[in-house]
Design a protein around this motif. Structure first.
Motif, PDB file in Angstrom:
ATOM      1  N   ASP A 127       0.814  -1.213   0.000  1.00  0.00           N
ATOM      2  CA  ASP A 127       0.000   0.000   0.000  1.00  0.00           C
ATOM      3  C   ASP A 127       0.849   1.265   0.000  1.00  0.00           C
ATOM      4  N   LYS A 128       2.148   1.132  -0.241  1.00  0.00           N
ATOM      5  CA  LYS A 128       3.010   2.310  -0.288  1.00  0.00           C
ATOM      6  C   LYS A 128       3.187   2.771  -1.721  1.00  0.00           C
ATOM      7  N   ALA A 129       3.022   4.068  -1.934  1.00  0.00           N
ATOM      8  CA  ALA A 129       3.236   4.635  -3.258  1.00  0.00           C
ATOM      9  C   ALA A 129       4.707   4.991  -3.434  1.00  0.00           C
ATOM     10  N   ALA A 130       5.184   4.924  -4.664  1.00  0.00           N
ATOM     11  CA  ALA A 130       6.569   5.261  -4.975  1.00  0.00           C
ATOM     12  C   ALA A 130       6.628   6.604  -5.684  1.00  0.00           C
ATOM     13  N   ALA A 131       7.544   7.457  -5.249  1.00  0.00           N
ATOM     14  CA  ALA A 131       7.777   8.707  -5.973  1.00  0.00           C
ATOM     15  C   ALA A 131       8.566   8.413  -7.240  1.00  0.00           C
ATOM     16  N   TRP A 132       8.295   9.164  -8.287  1.00  0.00           N
ATOM     17  CA  TRP A 132       8.964   8.934  -9.572  1.00  0.00           C
ATOM     18  C   TRP A 132       8.968  10.223 -10.373  1.00  0.00           C
ATOM     19  N   ALA A 133       9.793  10.252 -11.402  1.00  0.00           N
ATOM     20  CA  ALA A 133       9.782  11.358 -12.362  1.00  0.00           C
ATOM     21  C   ALA A 133      10.036  10.799 -13.754  1.00  0.00           C
ATOM     22  N   LEU A 134       9.375  11.377 -14.724  1.00  0.00           N
ATOM     23  CA  LEU A 134       9.630  11.094 -16.132  1.00  0.00           C
ATOM     24  C   LEU A 134      10.514  12.216 -16.645  1.00  0.00           C
ATOM     25  N   LEU A 135      11.684  11.864 -17.152  1.00  0.00           N
ATOM     26  CA  LEU A 135      12.677  12.864 -17.540  1.00  0.00           C
ATOM     27  C   LEU A 135      12.816  12.990 -19.049  1.00  0.00           C
ATOM     28  N   SER A 136      13.317  14.130 -19.470  1.00  0.00           N
ATOM     29  CA  SER A 136      13.735  14.306 -20.856  1.00  0.00           C
ATOM     30  C   SER A 136      15.096  13.645 -21.022  1.00  0.00           C
ATOM     31  N   PRO A 137      15.552  13.430 -22.245  1.00  0.00           N
ATOM     32  CA  PRO A 137      16.902  12.874 -22.424  1.00  0.00           C
ATOM     33  C   PRO A 137      17.985  13.728 -21.778  1.00  0.00           C
ATOM     34  N   GLN A 138      17.715  15.026 -21.589  1.00  0.00           N
ATOM     35  CA  GLN A 138      18.671  15.933 -20.940  1.00  0.00           C
ATOM     36  C   GLN A 138      18.556  15.899 -19.416  1.00  0.00           C
ATOM     37  N   GLY A 139      17.658  15.059 -18.886  1.00  0.00           N
ATOM     38  CA  GLY A 139      17.536  14.891 -17.444  1.00  0.00           C
ATOM     39  C   GLY A 139      16.568  15.826 -16.761  1.00  0.00           C
ATOM     40  N   LYS A 140      15.827  16.648 -17.507  1.00  0.00           N
ATOM     41  CA  LYS A 140      14.866  17.573 -16.898  1.00  0.00           C
ATOM     42  C   LYS A 140      13.528  16.864 -16.642  1.00  0.00           C
ATOM     43  N   ILE A 141      12.838  17.273 -15.573  1.00  0.00           N
ATOM     44  CA  ILE A 141      11.578  16.634 -15.186  1.00  0.00           C
ATOM     45  C   ILE A 141      10.448  17.087 -16.105  1.00  0.00           C
ATOM     46  N   LEU A 142       9.835  16.119 -16.790  1.00  0.00           N
ATOM     47  CA  LEU A 142       8.674  16.387 -17.638  1.00  0.00           C
ATOM     48  C   LEU A 142       7.375  16.132 -16.883  1.00  0.00           C
ATOM     49  N   ALA A 143       7.404  15.174 -15.969  1.00  0.00           N
ATOM     50  CA  ALA A 143       6.245  14.853 -15.127  1.00  0.00           C
ATOM     51  C   ALA A 143       6.768  14.153 -13.885  1.00  0.00           C
ATOM     52  N   GLU A 144       6.034  14.291 -12.780  1.00  0.00           N
ATOM     53  CA  GLU A 144       6.413  13.591 -11.549  1.00  0.00           C
ATOM     54  C   GLU A 144       5.171  13.364 -10.712  1.00  0.00           C
ATOM     55  N   GLY A 145       5.251  12.359  -9.843  1.00  0.00           N
ATOM     56  CA  GLY A 145       4.110  12.064  -8.994  1.00  0.00           C
ATOM     57  C   GLY A 145       4.344  10.812  -8.187  1.00  0.00           C
ATOM     58  N   LEU A 146       3.256  10.100  -7.887  1.00  0.00           N
ATOM     59  CA  LEU A 146       3.324   8.858  -7.139  1.00  0.00           C
ATOM     60  C   LEU A 146       2.765   7.718  -7.976  1.00  0.00           C
ATOM     61  N   ALA A 147       3.283   6.510  -7.734  1.00  0.00           N
ATOM     62  CA  ALA A 147       2.779   5.308  -8.395  1.00  0.00           C
ATOM     63  C   ALA A 147       2.450   4.276  -7.332  1.00  0.00           C
ATOM     64  N   GLY A 148       1.237   3.752  -7.368  1.00  0.00           N
ATOM     65  CA  GLY A 148       0.829   2.734  -6.408  1.00  0.00           C
ATOM     66  C   GLY A 148       0.163   1.568  -7.115  1.00  0.00           C
ATOM     67  N   PHE A 149       0.320   0.360  -6.552  1.00  0.00           N
ATOM     68  CA  PHE A 149      -0.262  -0.837  -7.151  1.00  0.00           C
ATOM     69  C   PHE A 149      -1.546  -1.211  -6.420  1.00  0.00           C
ATOM     70  N   ALA A 150      -2.601  -1.503  -7.183  1.00  0.00           N
ATOM     71  CA  ALA A 150      -3.869  -1.956  -6.611  1.00  0.00           C
ATOM     72  C   ALA A 150      -4.752  -2.492  -7.732  1.00  0.00           C
ATOM     73  N   GLU A 151      -5.535  -3.503  -7.421  1.00  0.00           N
ATOM     74  CA  GLU A 151      -6.509  -4.045  -8.372  1.00  0.00           C
ATOM     75  C   GLU A 151      -5.850  -4.426  -9.691  1.00  0.00           C
ATOM     76  N   ASP A 152      -4.680  -5.076  -9.596  1.00  0.00           N
ATOM     77  CA  ASP A 152      -3.935  -5.565 -10.762  1.00  0.00           C
ATOM     78  C   ASP A 152      -3.561  -4.450 -11.735  1.00  0.00           C
ATOM     79  N   ALA A 153      -3.318  -3.278 -11.209  1.00  0.00           N
ATOM     80  CA  ALA A 153      -2.938  -2.147 -12.063  1.00  0.00           C
ATOM     81  C   ALA A 153      -2.051  -1.191 -11.284  1.00  0.00           C
ATOM     82  N   LEU A 154      -1.369  -0.330 -12.018  1.00  0.00           N
ATOM     83  CA  LEU A 154      -0.575   0.740 -11.423  1.00  0.00           C
ATOM     84  C   LEU A 154      -1.312   2.050 -11.625  1.00  0.00           C
ATOM     85  N   TRP A 155      -1.402   2.839 -10.559  1.00  0.00           N
ATOM     86  CA  TRP A 155      -2.143   4.097 -10.570  1.00  0.00           C
ATOM     87  C   TRP A 155      -1.145   5.232 -10.375  1.00  0.00           C
ATOM     88  N   LEU A 156      -1.018   6.074 -11.385  1.00  0.00           N
ATOM     89  CA  LEU A 156      -0.068   7.180 -11.344  1.00  0.00           C
ATOM     90  C   LEU A 156      -0.814   8.508 -11.394  1.00  0.00           C
TER      91      LEU A 156
END
Length: 274
Positions: A36-65
């Protein structure tokens, strides 16, 4: 129990046999497959800049971001591009579901824990189940700002900050043991060369709009983010802050302090990458 609506968050559900592999291969964090713990994450550009960030958690056979609404369209577009032929269903739940914050679990809940910082639970529920939610999310932002937690959209725009700038390397938002992901080379270089020069700093006594510069030693050290009750989190150049008691915002003296989880200090300098 009060659940506070976080109206600036959009939620997406990733399901299918390749869902975990897809997300784990393109974002920075250690993506969960259970619990039940969510993971922090970021989606980066090839240059390493953050394009999106948030939390990812698993439940009901799916990942919720969840992501900030300002980057939701771009995030969805990029994830569909990265999907290629992978067996993954990506459901855009912006019309049907809402994201909230609460001190205790309810509905579909994941612990919002970033390293040593606990921010309660991220709650996801269908729109019809959120009628009684509070529309005031001040409590959430007060808590995260007090803990030095930065959010894209509230504190910095897309494609401007590096993962180290917002402390993801300290707050368990980067999996340094897994293989390559987009922007991984930049993240790895900043870790091993110690070239992270900008870090989260809590600014108190603020009476100015977001994106206002913090002046230290007569120079611009960075800008403040969202202000709540006179406090904000700023991404600041540590090497420019030799006297934190002398910093100003719009000519007014402010108080600078480091988050309790910080492993860095004011005045830290880094080696040149040249």
């Amino acid at each position: 129990m009060t659940i506070h609506l976080r109206s600036d968050r959009a939620v997406f559900r990733f399901s299918g046999p390749d869902a975990h592999r897809l997300i784990n291969d393109v974002v920075t964090g250690e993506i969960p497959t259970e619990g039940d713990k969510a993971a922090a994450w970021a989606l980066l550009s090839p240059q390493g800049k953050i394009l999106a960030e948030g939390l990812a958690g698993f439940a009901e056979d799916a990942l919720w971001l969840d992501v900030h609404t300002s980057v939701a369209d771009d995030f969805l577009k990029r994830m569909k591009m990265y999907r290629l032929r992978a067996k993954v269903d990506i459901d855009d739940l912006r019309e049907t579901h809402r994201v909230g914050f609460a001190a205790e679990p309810a509905h579909l809940a994941h612990q919002d824990r970033r390293g040593p910082v606990s921010l309660g639970y991220r709650i996801i529920a269908p729109v019809e189940a959120t009628i009684d939610w509070s529309t005031d999310d001040t409590a959430y932002h007060t808590a995260r700002i007090a803990n030095g937690i930065l959010h894209q959209g509230n504190d910095f725009p897309a494609n401007e900050a590096f993962a180290h700038d917002i402390g993801l390397d300290i707050l368990d938002g980067i999996d340094f043991a897994k293989g390559c992901y987009v922007g991984q080379e930049v993240v790895s270089r900043m870790k091993h060369r110690g070239t992270a020069r900008r870090r989260p700093v809590i600014v108190s006594g603020v009476d100015a709009p977001p994106d206002t510069p913090v002046i230290a030693g007569g120079r611009d050290a960075g800008t403040i983010g969202q202000v709540v009750d006179g406090k904000a989190v700023a991404i600041l150049r540590l090497d420019r802050i030799t006297d934190p008691s002398a910093a100003t915002v719009e000519g007014k003296t402010v108080e600078l302090s480091l988050p309790a989880w910080a492993t860095y200090q004011f005045g830290d300098s880094v080696p040149s990458e040249d």
